[in-house]
Design a protein around this motif. Structure first.
Motif, PDB file in Angstrom:
ATOM      1  N   ILE A   1      -3.999  12.148  -4.217  1.00 20.82           N
ATOM      2  CA  ILE A   1      -2.875  11.966  -3.175  1.00 20.82           C
ATOM      3  C   ILE A   1      -2.064  10.529  -3.661  1.00 20.82           C
ATOM      4  N   LYS A   2      -2.593   9.851  -4.303  1.00 19.47           N
ATOM      5  CA  LYS A   2      -2.126   8.673  -4.793  1.00 19.47           C
ATOM      6  C   LYS A   2      -1.044   9.022  -6.022  1.00 19.47           C
ATOM      7  N   SER A   3      -1.464   9.896  -6.836  1.00 19.53           N
ATOM      8  CA  SER A   3      -0.687  10.494  -8.026  1.00 19.53           C
ATOM      9  C   SER A   3       0.551  11.315  -7.629  1.00 19.53           C
ATOM     10  N   ILE A   4       0.443  11.794  -6.736  1.00 14.16           N
ATOM     11  CA  ILE A   4       1.502  12.992  -6.339  1.00 14.16           C
ATOM     12  C   ILE A   4       2.914  11.912  -5.974  1.00 14.16           C
ATOM     13  N   PHE A   5       2.686  10.640  -5.458  1.00 13.63           N
ATOM     14  CA  PHE A   5       3.790   9.638  -4.935  1.00 13.63           C
ATOM     15  C   PHE A   5       4.223   8.950  -6.211  1.00 13.63           C
TER      16      PHE A   5
ATOM     17  N   THR B   1     -16.564  11.337  14.979  1.00 13.41           N
ATOM     18  CA  THR B   1     -15.659  10.222  14.549  1.00 13.41           C
ATOM     19  C   THR B   1     -15.637  10.232  12.892  1.00 13.41           C
ATOM     20  N   ASN B   2     -16.730  10.430  12.477  1.00 13.84           N
ATOM     21  CA  ASN B   2     -16.890  10.360  11.218  1.00 13.84           C
ATOM     22  C   ASN B   2     -16.442  11.490  10.082  1.00 13.84           C
ATOM     23  N   LYS B   3     -15.470  12.266  10.960  1.00 12.74           N
ATOM     24  CA  LYS B   3     -15.039  13.740  10.322  1.00 12.74           C
ATOM     25  C   LYS B   3     -13.582  13.415   9.973  1.00 12.74           C
ATOM     26  N   LYS B   4     -13.065  12.250  10.551  1.00 11.04           N
ATOM     27  CA  LYS B   4     -11.705  11.965  10.370  1.00 11.04           C
ATOM     28  C   LYS B   4     -11.527  10.516  10.003  1.00 11.04           C
ATOM     29  N   TRP B   5     -11.017  10.188   8.633  1.00  5.46           N
ATOM     30  CA  TRP B   5     -10.938   8.936   8.290  1.00  5.46           C
ATOM     31  C   TRP B   5      -9.264   8.388   8.472  1.00  5.46           C
ATOM     32  N   HIS B   6      -9.345   7.624   8.838  1.00  6.46           N
ATOM     33  CA  HIS B   6      -7.745   7.027   9.329  1.00  6.46           C
ATOM     34  C   HIS B   6      -7.561   6.331   7.675  1.00  6.46           C
ATOM     35  N   CYS B   7      -6.270   6.526   7.382  1.00  4.73           N
ATOM     36  CA  CYS B   7      -6.175   5.752   5.905  1.00  4.73           C
ATOM     37  C   CYS B   7      -4.393   5.475   5.895  1.00  4.73           C
ATOM     38  N   VAL B   8      -4.276   4.349   5.100  1.00  2.00           N
ATOM     39  CA  VAL B   8      -3.172   4.020   4.747  1.00  2.00           C
ATOM     40  C   VAL B   8      -2.963   3.703   3.249  1.00  2.00           C
ATOM     41  N   LEU B   9      -1.750   4.285   2.735  1.00  2.00           N
ATOM     42  CA  LEU B   9      -1.424   4.293   1.217  1.00  2.00           C
ATOM     43  C   LEU B   9      -0.268   3.251   1.282  1.00  2.00           C
ATOM     44  N   PHE B  10      -0.383   2.333   0.210  1.00  2.00           N
ATOM     45  CA  PHE B  10       0.757   1.247   0.070  1.00  2.00           C
ATOM     46  C   PHE B  10       1.321   1.639  -1.308  1.00  2.00           C
ATOM     47  N   ILE B  11       2.387   2.211  -1.518  1.00  2.00           N
ATOM     48  CA  ILE B  11       2.967   2.670  -3.001  1.00  2.00           C
ATOM     49  C   ILE B  11       3.619   1.334  -3.317  1.00  2.00           C
ATOM     50  N   ARG B  12       3.285   1.070  -4.892  1.00  2.00           N
ATOM     51  CA  ARG B  12       3.790  -0.287  -5.225  1.00  2.00           C
ATOM     52  C   ARG B  12       4.888   0.006  -6.385  1.00  2.00           C
ATOM     53  N   ASN B  13       4.981   1.276  -6.789  1.00  2.00           N
ATOM     54  CA  ASN B  13       5.819   1.416  -7.764  1.00  2.00           C
ATOM     55  C   ASN B  13       6.478   2.904  -7.901  1.00  2.00           C
TER      56      ASN B  13
END
Length: 192
Positions: free
Chosen positions: A94-98, A17-29
């Motif tokens: 990942i953040k920068s590509i958005f 279970t430590n090998k898959k992290w669940h993430c959410v990215l909130f794009i603000r601009n």
């Protein structure tokens, strides 16, 4: 299947279970503003020697993201090594590509998005906006195996207040217990 029913030992279960992290990215601009993007970071068995992989769960119209949510990190991290990179670098990328989808001139995994971005920016913006709207509209569609779940606003404000009281009551009880242990111990002398 509960943890006790698992064919894996507790240690193996923890490692898997430590090998898959669940993430959410909130794009603000910028162009993907207001998008809510779920993704997984998958840690390989030989990490940190190998780069983790990313799988987007939220459909998103982006030149570097394929139709199944895949992204090729080897272009950004061609010489991955633990001395040079960490997972934080992947997350920043990942953040920068958005924020700057046209900054990276890597081979596209979504050629439609790439061609629109280069040749018809208005149409690209329109398609991105549709996907952003869908990401917001579908935020409450929680994947079954995902640790991050969103819930709608509480309709019954009394029920919300009662839940808060129960949570805070438990927290206060724990804090009281810790304070009592602290006052009875010699630990307080260490902090003088």
């Amino acid at each position: 299947m509960s943890q006790t029913d698992s064919p894996l030992s507790p240690n193996e279960l923890s490692q898997s279970t430590n090998k898959k992290w669940h993430c959410v990215l909130f794009i603000r601009n910028r162009i993907y503003r207001s998008a809510i993007i779920r993704f997984n970071v998958v840690i390989p068995d030989d990490f940190p020697e190998s780069c983790p992989s990313i799988k987007f769960l939220t459909p998103i119209f982006h030149p570097l993201i394929g139709p199944e949510g895949e992204i090729d990190l080897s272009h950004q991290f061609p010489d991955w090594s633990p001395e040079k990179y960490m997972i934080a670098h992947v997350l920043c990328y990942i953040k920068s590509i958005f924020h700057n989808p046209d900054k990276y001139d890597f081979p596209p995994l979504n050629t439609d998005a790439y061609n629109l971005m280069k040749n018809n920016p208005d149409s690209f913006q329109k398609r991105v906006s549709e996907y952003v709207e869908d990401s917001i509209k579908n935020v409450y569609d929680n994947p079954q195996d995902n640790a991050i779940c969103f819930s709608r606003e509480w309709k019954d404000k009394n029920q919300l207040e009662n839940a808060k009281k129960q949570i805070f009551k438990k927290d206060v009880g724990l804090i009281d217990q810790l304070s009592e242990l602290y006052s009875k111990s010699k630990l307080k002398d260490l902090f003088k």
